[in-house]
Motif scaffolding. Structure first.
Motif, PDB file in Angstrom:
ATOM      1  N   GLY A 170      -3.626 -31.053 -14.908  1.00 37.82           N
ATOM      2  CA  GLY A 170      -2.639 -31.884 -14.232  1.00 37.82           C
ATOM      3  C   GLY A 170      -2.038 -31.236 -13.012  1.00 37.82           C
ATOM      4  O   GLY A 170      -1.230 -31.856 -12.318  1.00 37.82           O
ATOM      5  N   SER A 171      -2.410 -30.005 -12.709  1.00 32.88           N
ATOM      6  CA  SER A 171      -1.837 -29.283 -11.574  1.00 32.88           C
ATOM      7  C   SER A 171      -2.442 -29.756 -10.259  1.00 32.88           C
ATOM      8  O   SER A 171      -3.603 -30.168 -10.203  1.00 32.88           O
ATOM      9  CB  SER A 171      -2.069 -27.779 -11.743  1.00 32.88           C
ATOM     10  OG  SER A 171      -1.755 -27.083 -10.560  1.00 32.88           O
ATOM     11  N   ASN A 172      -1.650 -29.658  -9.196  1.00 34.10           N
ATOM     12  CA  ASN A 172      -2.159 -29.979  -7.862  1.00 34.10           C
ATOM     13  C   ASN A 172      -3.176 -28.943  -7.395  1.00 34.10           C
ATOM     14  O   ASN A 172      -3.943 -29.202  -6.471  1.00 34.10           O
ATOM     15  CB  ASN A 172      -1.008 -30.057  -6.861  1.00 34.10           C
ATOM     16  CG  ASN A 172      -0.109 -31.248  -7.093  1.00 34.10           C
ATOM     17  OD1 ASN A 172      -0.560 -32.285  -7.583  1.00 34.10           O
ATOM     18  ND2 ASN A 172       1.166 -31.120  -6.748  1.00 34.10           N
ATOM     19  N   ALA A 173      -3.153 -27.768  -8.023  1.00 28.19           N
ATOM     20  CA  ALA A 173      -4.087 -26.702  -7.662  1.00 28.19           C
ATOM     21  C   ALA A 173      -5.398 -26.801  -8.433  1.00 28.19           C
ATOM     22  O   ALA A 173      -6.292 -25.978  -8.224  1.00 28.19           O
ATOM     23  CB  ALA A 173      -3.437 -25.337  -7.920  1.00 28.19           C
ATOM     24  N   TYR A 174      -5.539 -27.793  -9.300  1.00 27.66           N
ATOM     25  CA  TYR A 174      -6.752 -27.951 -10.102  1.00 27.66           C
ATOM     26  C   TYR A 174      -7.962 -28.223  -9.211  1.00 27.66           C
ATOM     27  O   TYR A 174      -7.929 -29.098  -8.347  1.00 27.66           O
ATOM     28  CB  TYR A 174      -6.554 -29.093 -11.097  1.00 27.66           C
ATOM     29  CG  TYR A 174      -7.784 -29.493 -11.874  1.00 27.66           C
ATOM     30  CD1 TYR A 174      -8.285 -28.680 -12.886  1.00 27.66           C
ATOM     31  CD2 TYR A 174      -8.447 -30.689 -11.589  1.00 27.66           C
ATOM     32  CE1 TYR A 174      -9.423 -29.053 -13.604  1.00 27.66           C
ATOM     33  CE2 TYR A 174      -9.571 -31.071 -12.296  1.00 27.66           C
ATOM     34  CZ  TYR A 174     -10.059 -30.247 -13.302  1.00 27.66           C
ATOM     35  OH  TYR A 174     -11.178 -30.613 -14.002  1.00 27.66           O
ATOM     36  N   VAL A 175      -9.030 -27.453  -9.388  1.00 25.15           N
ATOM     37  CA  VAL A 175     -10.241 -27.582  -8.571  1.00 25.15           C
ATOM     38  C   VAL A 175     -11.354 -28.269  -9.346  1.00 25.15           C
ATOM     39  O   VAL A 175     -12.057 -29.136  -8.828  1.00 25.15           O
ATOM     40  CB  VAL A 175     -10.714 -26.201  -8.088  1.00 25.15           C
ATOM     41  CG1 VAL A 175     -12.029 -26.319  -7.322  1.00 25.15           C
ATOM     42  CG2 VAL A 175      -9.655 -25.553  -7.214  1.00 25.15           C
ATOM     43  N   GLY A 176     -11.539 -27.883 -10.593  1.00 19.51           N
ATOM     44  CA  GLY A 176     -12.599 -28.456 -11.412  1.00 19.51           C
ATOM     45  C   GLY A 176     -12.656 -27.748 -12.745  1.00 19.51           C
ATOM     46  O   GLY A 176     -11.752 -26.979 -13.094  1.00 19.51           O
ATOM     47  N   LYS A 177     -13.703 -28.003 -13.497  1.00 20.37           N
ATOM     48  CA  LYS A 177     -13.812 -27.365 -14.806  1.00 20.37           C
ATOM     49  C   LYS A 177     -15.276 -27.181 -15.182  1.00 20.37           C
ATOM     50  O   LYS A 177     -16.185 -27.780 -14.586  1.00 20.37           O
ATOM     51  CB  LYS A 177     -13.089 -28.169 -15.874  1.00 20.37           C
ATOM     52  CG  LYS A 177     -13.743 -29.489 -16.249  1.00 20.37           C
ATOM     53  CD  LYS A 177     -12.962 -30.147 -17.379  1.00 20.37           C
ATOM     54  CE  LYS A 177     -13.629 -31.460 -17.815  1.00 20.37           C
ATOM     55  NZ  LYS A 177     -12.919 -32.084 -18.950  1.00 20.37           N
TER      56      LYS A 177
END
Length: 372
Positions: A170-177
Motif C-alpha cells: 500500500g506504500s507509494n514507494a511500492y515498486v513490485g513483488k
C-alpha cells in the motif's frame, strides 16, 4: 528565476565555476546593454559555443552520482538552454545510468554492466540493493531498492520498494513483488506500473496489490506480470549448481535495440511501437569442473570471492523460441555472487533493468531441496 540564482543554489564543480567566473563580466555587460534574447533575459543570448561547453562540463561532472540536479537546472533556464541540453545530455533510457527512480525500470548499459551490491538482514528477512560507487565490497554505495520476504500461506512473496523502511504494497514507494510456489522453484515477477501500452493487470488473487478491488482511482489495485524464473528439478541429485531459466518481457525499439540518439519526435514514435515488448529468455551459464580444486567454477572476474550454490551467471539463449536452447556464452547479462556472510554482488546490463535483475537475484535466496 535567473541562472545566477540557480548557480548560487547549486554546488557546481570547480571547473564549471571557473567557466562561470570567466564569462560573468561579459554576461554582466550583456545585462547592462539589455541584450535580451527571445525568452526575455540575457542568459538566452549566450554564445552557442560557450553554452555548449558549460553544459558539457556539467554533464561530465555528473557521470556517476548524485542526482542530476545541475543538469536539470541548466535545462530549466530557457528554451535555448533546454534544446542544447537535449543535444549533449544522453537520456537515462539510452545510457543505462541510474539518476532517477524511473531509471530503475530502464535497461542497463550496453557495454559495461552496472555494478551493484545486495546486503541481507537475516533477522528481518530484508534485502537492500545499492549501486556500487567504488570497487570496494565494504562501501555501501547508493541505495536503490529494498525487499522483504513474507510467508503467504503455501507460497512466499518478496515486496520490493523504493523505501528501505516502508515495505508494504500500500506504500507509494511500492515498486513490485516477487511471488513463488510452495517448493520455491517457480517465481513470477510483478510490476506495479503498466510496462507498456495496452498491458492488463494479471488476474488471480496472488497478483493483487490490495485485498479489495480498488482503494483509489490513482493507485492500480493489480500488478502486471513482467517475468518468470524457473529452477529445474534435480531428481537424481547429480553434482552441479542450480539450473535456472528466466523469461522476461523487455521493451525494445522498432530496430530491436535501444537507440543511441533520441528526440521528442522519436520518443513519441517509440512509445507507440513499444506496445508489444519482446520476450527475452535467459539461462544460467554452464560452469566447468576444476580438477585441481574439485569444484564447479565460473569466471566472475574478481566480483565473487566466496563459493556458494547461489552464485550464477545468466546469458541469453541463441534461439529465443527454445527456452532450453544453447546460450550465448560470451555475453553475461546478469551475474550474482557471494562476497561475504550477508553481502552479494549483482552486475547487470541491457536489456535487463535494475528492478528485473534484483528480482531475479532474490529468487536465489532460500533453500531449494528439489534443485540441489
Amino acid at each position: 528565476m535567473s541562472l545566477r540564482k540557480v548557480f548560487r543554489s547549486r554546488k557546481f564543480s570547480k571547473s564549471f565555476m571557473d567557466v562561470n567566473a570567466a564569462v560573468a563580466p561579459a554576461l554582466e555587460g550583456g545585462e547592462k546593454k539589455e541584450e535580451a534574447g527571445e525568452d526575455g533575459n540575457a542568459w538566452s543570448g549566450m554564445l552557442p559555443e560557450l553554452l555548449r561547453e558549460i553544459i558539457r562540463r556539467v554533464e561530465v561532472e555528473e557521470e556517476q552520482w548524485p542526482q542530476r540536479q545541475n543538469v536539470v537546472a541548466c535545462a530549466c533556464v530557457c528554451k535555448r538552454w533546454r534544446d542544447i541540453a537535449r543535444e549533449i545530455v544522453s537520456e537515462p533510457q539510452n545510457n543505462g545510468k541510474i539518476t532517477f527512480p524511473s531509471c530503475l525500470r530502464k535497461p542497463g548499459p550496453r557495454e559495461l554492466p552496472n555494478q551493484c551490491l545486495i546486503k541481507r538482514n537475516k533477522k528481518t528477512s530484508t534485502f537492500y540493493l545499492y549501486l556500487a560507487l567504488t570497487p570496494s565490497f565494504t562501501d555501501k554505495g547508493k541505495f536503490l531498492l529494498a525487499a522483504r520476504r513474507y510467508r503467504c500461506g503455501t507460497h512466499t512473496e518478496y515486496i520490493i520498494s523504493l523505501d528501505a523502511e516502508d515495505l508494504s504494497q500500500g506504500s507509494n514507494a511500492y515498486v513490485g513483488k516477487l511471488s513463488s510456489d510452495f517448493l520455491a522453484t517457480n517465481f513470477t515477477i510483478y510490476d506495479s506500473q503498466r510496462p507498456h501500452a495496452g498491458a492488463k493487470p494479471s488476474s488471480g488473487r496472488s497478483s493483487r496489490r490490495f485485498a479489495s478491488k480498488q482503494i483509489s482511482p490513482q493507485v492500480p489495485a493489480g500488478n502486471f506480470e513482467v517475468g518468470q524464473v524457473s529452477y529445474k528439478f534435480n531428481l537424481l541429485k547429480s553434482r552441479g549448481p542450480r539450473r535456472m531459466v528466466c523469461s522476461l518481457k523487455c521493451p525494445t525499439t522498432p530496430s530491436g535495440e535501444t537507440s543511441d540518439i533520441t528526440s521528442p519526435e522519436s520518443d513519441k514514435t517509440q512509445s507507440k511501437d513499444q506496445a508489444a515488448p519482446t520476450c527475452t529468455i535467459l539461462k544460467n551459464k554452464a560452469p566447468r569442473w576444476h580438477e585441481h580444486l574439485q569444484c564447479w567454477c565460473l569466471n566472475f572476474h574478481g566480483r565473487v570471492t566466496v563459493a556458494s550454490v547461489k552464485n550464477f551467471q545468466l546469458v541469453a539463449t541463441v534461439d529465443q523460441s527454445q527456452p532450453g536452447g544453447k546460450g550465448d556464452e560470451d555475453t553475461v547479462l546478469l551475474q550474482f555472487g557471494k562476497v561475504g556472510d550477508d553481502t552479494f554482488t549483482m552486475d547487470y546490463r541491457q536489456p535487463l533493468s535494475a528492478f528485473q535483475a534484483f528480482a531475479i537475484c532474490l529468487t536465489s535466496f532460500g533453500t531449494k531441496l528439489a534443485c540441489e
